[in-house]
Design an enzyme around this catalytic site. Structure first.
Site, short mmCIF file in Angstrom:
data_model
loop_
_atom_site.label_atom_id
_atom_site.label_comp_id
_atom_site.label_asym_id
_atom_site.label_seq_id
_atom_site.Cartn_x
_atom_site.Cartn_y
_atom_site.Cartn_z
N ASP A 10 -45.83 39.60 121.50
CA ASP A 10 -46.20 40.34 122.70
C ASP A 10 -46.88 41.65 122.27
O ASP A 10 -47.16 41.86 121.09
CB ASP A 10 -45.01 40.53 123.66
CG ASP A 10 -43.99 41.56 123.18
OD1 ASP A 10 -44.19 42.16 122.10
OD2 ASP A 10 -42.98 41.77 123.89
N HIS A 11 -47.13 42.53 123.24
CA HIS A 11 -47.87 43.77 122.95
C HIS A 11 -47.12 44.68 121.98
O HIS A 11 -47.73 45.53 121.34
CB HIS A 11 -48.14 44.53 124.26
CG HIS A 11 -46.87 44.81 125.00
ND1 HIS A 11 -46.22 43.83 125.75
CD2 HIS A 11 -46.10 45.92 125.09
CE1 HIS A 11 -45.10 44.35 126.26
NE2 HIS A 11 -45.01 45.61 125.87
N CYS A 26 -41.73 40.55 118.81
CA CYS A 26 -41.80 41.43 119.97
C CYS A 26 -41.19 42.77 119.55
O CYS A 26 -41.11 43.05 118.36
CB CYS A 26 -41.11 40.81 121.20
SG CYS A 26 -39.33 40.56 121.09
N GLY A 27 -40.78 43.60 120.49
CA GLY A 27 -40.26 44.91 120.13
C GLY A 27 -38.97 44.82 119.33
O GLY A 27 -38.82 45.45 118.28
N THR A 28 -38.03 44.03 119.83
CA THR A 28 -36.75 43.85 119.15
C THR A 28 -36.59 42.48 118.51
O THR A 28 -35.67 42.27 117.72
CB THR A 28 -35.59 44.00 120.15
OG1 THR A 28 -35.76 43.00 121.17
CG2 THR A 28 -35.56 45.39 120.78
N GLY A 29 -37.41 41.53 118.90
CA GLY A 29 -37.24 40.13 118.48
C GLY A 29 -36.25 39.39 119.38
O GLY A 29 -36.18 38.16 119.36
N ILE A 30 -35.52 40.15 120.18
CA ILE A 30 -34.43 39.53 120.96
C ILE A 30 -34.97 38.67 122.10
O ILE A 30 -34.56 37.52 122.28
CB ILE A 30 -33.47 40.61 121.49
CG1 ILE A 30 -32.78 41.34 120.33
CG2 ILE A 30 -32.40 39.97 122.40
CD1 ILE A 30 -31.97 42.56 120.74
N GLY A 31 -35.89 39.23 122.88
CA GLY A 31 -36.45 38.46 124.01
C GLY A 31 -37.13 37.19 123.53
O GLY A 31 -36.97 36.12 124.14
N HIS A 76 -28.96 27.01 105.64
CA HIS A 76 -27.79 26.53 106.40
C HIS A 76 -28.12 26.06 107.82
O HIS A 76 -27.47 25.14 108.31
CB HIS A 76 -26.73 27.63 106.48
CG HIS A 76 -26.06 27.89 105.17
ND1 HIS A 76 -24.94 28.69 105.05
CD2 HIS A 76 -26.34 27.47 103.90
CE1 HIS A 76 -24.56 28.74 103.78
NE2 HIS A 76 -25.41 28.02 103.06
N ARG A 120 -23.24 19.40 104.27
CA ARG A 120 -22.33 19.76 105.36
C ARG A 120 -23.06 20.48 106.49
O ARG A 120 -22.63 20.43 107.65
CB ARG A 120 -21.17 20.61 104.84
CG ARG A 120 -21.56 22.00 104.36
CD ARG A 120 -20.40 22.71 103.69
NE ARG A 120 -20.67 24.11 103.41
CZ ARG A 120 -21.42 24.55 102.39
NH1 ARG A 120 -21.99 23.68 101.56
NH2 ARG A 120 -21.60 25.85 102.19
N HIS A 121 -24.18 21.12 106.17
CA HIS A 121 -24.94 21.86 107.18
C HIS A 121 -25.64 20.91 108.15
O HIS A 121 -25.83 21.23 109.32
CB HIS A 121 -25.94 22.80 106.51
CG HIS A 121 -25.28 23.74 105.56
ND1 HIS A 121 -24.36 24.68 105.97
CD2 HIS A 121 -25.36 23.84 104.21
CE1 HIS A 121 -23.92 25.34 104.91
NE2 HIS A 121 -24.50 24.85 103.84
#
Ligand code: RB5
Length: 148
Positions: free
Chosen positions: A8-9, A65-70, A98, A132-133
């Site tokens: 994003d911007h 993005c700004g935080t990567g969270i969205g 993993h 296992r992963h």
């Protein structure tokens, strides 16, 4: 390997850094925006990119993005996507080994371009360990298939 890249911007600087890394590594990629002249909405960039990874058109995707969270929240709504929010090199490595993550998200207001480059490089170069992963990832896939 084919990589889709979207921001994003608030993620333009890291996006350009990742593009120069991909060029350097000789990795084929598509940059799907934004053109970022104005403020945009991150789901409009994360969701189409995630769909193109989920349908096999791309092997991996990198979102900024700004935080990567969205970006990470949005991408993880798409069935088959395992998008890790990553701001350190150790996690970048481990989420491939993993979690077999097929996307990562990073936040340009959280880390600088130098670290983002190292994270992306590590993530692109690290293989899934399997074993296992694999079983743990199958449980996520089973859940996704049951709740379509
Ligand atoms: C945009 O201001 C910002 O909210 C976005 O880039 C992202 O950080 C959202 O998670």
């Amino acid at each position: 390997m084919k990589v889709i890249l979207s921001a994003d911007h608030a993620g333009m600087t890291i996006r350009n850094e990742v593009k120069s890394l991909l060029d350097e590594m000789g990795i084929e990629y598509e940059d799907t925006g934004c053109s970022c002249e104005t403020s945009v909405d991150y789901p409009d960039y994360a969701l189409p990119a995630a769909e193109r990874v989920a349908n096999g058109e791309f092997d991996r995707g990198i979102l900024i993005c700004g935080t990567g969270i969205g970006m990470s929240i949005s991408a993880n709504k798409v069935k088959g996507i395992r998008c890790a929010l990553v701001h350190d090199v150790y996690s970048a490595k481990l989420t491939r080994m993993h979690n077999n993550s097929n996307m990562i998200a990073m936040g340009e207001r959280v880390i600088g371009p130098g670290l983002a480059r190292e994270i992306a490089k590590t993530w692109l170069e690290t293989e899934f360990e399997g074993g296992r992963h694999e079983r743990r990832i199958e449980k996520i896939t089973l859940y996704e298939n049951k709740h379509e």
